[in-house]
Design a protein around this motif. Structure first.
Motif, short mmCIF file in Angstrom:
data_model
loop_
_atom_site.label_atom_id
_atom_site.label_comp_id
_atom_site.label_asym_id
_atom_site.label_seq_id
_atom_site.Cartn_x
_atom_site.Cartn_y
_atom_site.Cartn_z
N SER A 20 0.78 -1.21 0.00
CA SER A 20 0.07 -0.07 0.17
C SER A 20 0.77 1.24 0.03
N ALA A 21 1.97 1.15 0.84
CA ALA A 21 2.88 2.42 0.95
C ALA A 21 3.46 2.74 -0.29
N SER A 22 4.17 1.57 -1.06
CA SER A 22 4.69 1.72 -2.14
C SER A 22 3.98 2.22 -3.29
N PHE A 23 2.79 1.60 -3.31
CA PHE A 23 1.82 1.99 -4.26
C PHE A 23 1.33 3.42 -4.47
N ALA A 24 1.13 3.79 -3.06
CA ALA A 24 0.67 5.37 -2.93
C ALA A 24 1.76 6.26 -3.41
N VAL A 25 3.14 6.12 -2.77
CA VAL A 25 3.98 6.89 -3.36
C VAL A 25 4.36 6.80 -4.69
N GLY A 26 4.21 5.68 -5.25
CA GLY A 26 4.61 5.39 -6.85
C GLY A 26 3.35 6.14 -7.51
N GLU A 224 10.72 4.72 5.17
CA GLU A 224 10.83 5.04 3.99
C GLU A 224 10.27 4.02 3.24
N PRO A 225 9.20 4.19 2.42
CA PRO A 225 8.64 3.11 1.49
C PRO A 225 9.64 2.58 0.50
N VAL A 226 9.52 1.28 0.47
CA VAL A 226 10.49 0.84 -0.23
C VAL A 226 10.68 0.96 -1.73
N ILE A 227 9.80 1.42 -2.29
CA ILE A 227 9.73 2.00 -3.70
C ILE A 227 10.76 3.13 -3.68
N LEU A 228 11.16 3.82 -2.78
CA LEU A 228 12.17 4.84 -2.75
C LEU A 228 13.55 4.34 -2.89
N ASP A 229 13.59 3.24 -2.51
CA ASP A 229 15.03 2.70 -2.45
C ASP A 229 15.38 2.29 -3.93
N GLN A 230 15.59 3.12 -5.09
CA GLN A 230 15.55 2.59 -6.58
C GLN A 230 16.86 1.57 -6.59
N LYS A 231 17.60 1.84 -5.64
CA LYS A 231 18.93 0.52 -5.93
C LYS A 231 18.82 -0.72 -5.52
N SER A 232 17.47 -1.19 -4.77
CA SER A 232 16.95 -2.10 -4.32
C SER A 232 16.40 -3.10 -5.55
N ASP A 233 16.25 -4.26 -5.21
CA ASP A 233 15.50 -5.03 -6.39
C ASP A 233 14.00 -4.84 -6.02
N ALA A 234 13.68 -4.79 -4.61
CA ALA A 234 12.42 -4.83 -4.30
C ALA A 234 11.71 -3.27 -4.84
N GLY A 235 12.70 -2.46 -4.42
CA GLY A 235 12.22 -1.00 -4.90
C GLY A 235 12.08 -1.02 -6.31
#
Lengths: 274, 241
Positions: A20-26, A224-235
């Motif tokens: 939800s968090a990553s979706f909303a931020v995205g 920090e929602p994981v989508i903001l960590d664009q170095k990570s595979d999950a982000g």
């Protein structure tokens, strides 16, 4: 009117709030005015994942009961300009939610927002049913293991029968499957269900595959929602997921086992000798 | 007079309503009042409370050829054994007229007998033949969902998940993987069958006989359509070649 997305799973701990968090931020980072609502009354978590727990004054239940207005309760997100969070109440339970109350809040948000993301609680009780009732889209979060898949199947059944769209006989909710905590290595070893295994049972379009990643826990703990960590595979996988949700065609990544650099060299040598 | 009793006075003192109450049928296999009495007495003795005051319809189908019967005696025997005769059925016209004069009207509640002919043919036309409605479901049947095709067959053109339940009074057809439970012939139709293209069911049942997944034979998944039916009180699973 805003489009309403419910993030649901049935089973707990599969990654609904993270999603939800990553979706909303995205969505917000793509310029859509987005609100994310925590339906998990009594077990408030979304504010932690979004890193706004210190700014909660009023909550969803306060708004439903008329003790505060929406503008007082909505928290502006610090990561994305177009994103607002409506936190859950920690002191009440799920019976504090009413159908009329939820309808009123969604109606009011619908006038000014593009997307409303509803973070469903686990289970199939009142909270979960209210979170999905008004939805236009459903993101069914599933882990590649049998109990999670069966619970998701149950949720899909409820989505097609216990929602406003179903009751009014309108076009059904658009269902998306999001596989989380996917580990290609364990799939190869036979410890985990594969994408195909899950697809065979649930038979709904696959929106994304989020790999099992250290980055998710790190992101949750730091707010920090994981989508903001664009170095990570999950982000990156979450970013792809948003793109696909908005209609882009992207191949699924992180679904093959990463081969070790030594192995790669050997396979190159083998090719040369052939 | 109080306000409420005034209100009562204006209302009708009775209402007529149609109702089908469950009722015991006493089917006479032959006309022997002495035996009737002793057999009835023995039956009632075994479960004295079960029949106490039960309304009973006397079925005369097997004795309709015999001509006039002693209804007064018959009534007395039943009443003495705590059964309350409320009517007769399937008698000859003469018998039924006779019974009516003794306070036993002709009742046609429940199934009419197959031997029904002559004067009752007009009544027979009124009982509609069962309409066999086939229920078609084309969306996936998910875990926890239950679909029941009453009085007919069920056709599913989508997957049936583990934890879902299909029920039908008639046959069940599944054109997709069948992983849940399939229960055909719910009301006891032993001729009901289950057909499916991929059998991975948790349980299959026909007219109360069942097989769990564990007891099912391993089938070649590439095999064609599979049918499940009842043969000599055993469930058979066979491919249709």
């Amino acid at each position: 009117m805003a489009k309403i997305i419910v993030v649901t799973s049935g089973k707990g701990g599969v990654g609904k709030t993270t999603t939800s968090a990553s979706f909303a931020v995205g969505l917000a980072n793509r310029g859509y005015k987005t609100a994310v609502i925590d339906f998990d009354i009594g077990l408030r978590n979304l504010d932690l994942i979004m890193g706004c727990e210190r700014r909660v004054v009023y909550d969803f239940v306060n708004v439903i009961r008329g003790e505060a207005n929406l503008n007082q309760a909505l928290i502006r997100d610090k990561h994305a300009k177009e994103l607002f969070i409506l936190p859950a109440s920690q002191t009440r339970d799920k019976d504090a939610l009413t159908l009329e109350g939820v309808a009123k809040v969604l109606d009011e948000l619908g006038n000014t927002f593009d997307y409303i993301v509803c973070d469903s609680p686990a289970g199939i009780e009142r909270g979960a049913q209210l979170a999905m009732y008004f939805a236009d889209y459903a993101v069914v979060v599933t882990n590649p293991e049998v109990s999670s898949v069966r619970d998701s199947d149950r949720m899909l059944g409820l989505l097609s029968s216990k929602t406003k769209r179903a009751e009014e006989g309108r076009e059904p909710i658009t269902e998306h499957l999001l596989l989380t905590r996917y580990s290609p290595k364990r799939v190869t070893n036979g410890d985990m269900l594969s994408i195909n295994d899950v697809n065979e049972i649930l038979a709904i379009p696959l929106l994304g595959v989020i790999p099992e990643s250290q980055a998710v826990l790190r992101a949750s703990n730091s707010g920090e929602p994981v989508i903001l960590d664009q170095k990570s595979d999950a982000g990156q996988a979450y970013a792809d997921t948003i793109a696909r949700f908005l209609g882009e065609q992207l191949p699924h990544r992180f679904i093959e086992e990463k081969s070790h650099w030594l192995k790669r060299i050997f396979s190159l040598k083998e090719k040369e000798t052939v | 007079m109080t306000a409420s009793s005034l209100l009562m006075d204006k209302q009708a003192c009775f209402l007529l309503k149609t109702n089908f109450a469950p009722c015991t049928i006493l089917q006479l296999t032959r006309y022997d009042l002495t035996q009737l009495e002793s057999q009835l007495h023995a039956t009632i003795q075994r479960t004295p409370h079960f029949f106490m005051g039960s309304p009973v319809i006397i079925d005369l189908e097997k004795v309709r050829q015999l001509g006039p019967l002693n209804f007064t005696k018959m009534k007395d025997i039943l009443l003495a054994n705590q059964l309350v005769p409320i009517g007769v059925r399937n008698g000859s016209e003469e018998q039924q007229c006779d019974a009516a004069t003794y306070g036993l009207p002709t009742l046609t509640i429940g199934r009419l007998s197959h031997g029904e002919t002559g004067s009752h043919s007009s009544q027979k036309k009124e009982t509609h033949p069962r309409t066999h409605q086939t229920k078609l479901v084309s969306t996936p049947i998910r875990s926890g969902m239950q679909v029941y095709a009453k009085d007919g067959d069920l056709v599913v053109t989508a997957p049936v998940s583990v934890g879902a339940e299909l029920l039908a009074d008639g046959h069940i057809h599944v054109y997709g993987p069948l992983r849940g439970r399939a229960i055909a012939g719910v009301q006891g139709n032993t001729d009901a069958r289950i057909f499916c293209s991929l059998l991975e069911a948790e349980l299959v049942s026909i007219a109360g006989y069942y097989l769990t997944k564990e007891e099912m034979p391993l089938l070649d998944k590439t095999q064609s359509v599979i049918q499940i039916f009842l043969e000599k009180e055993k469930i058979k699973i066979e491919p249709i070649l």
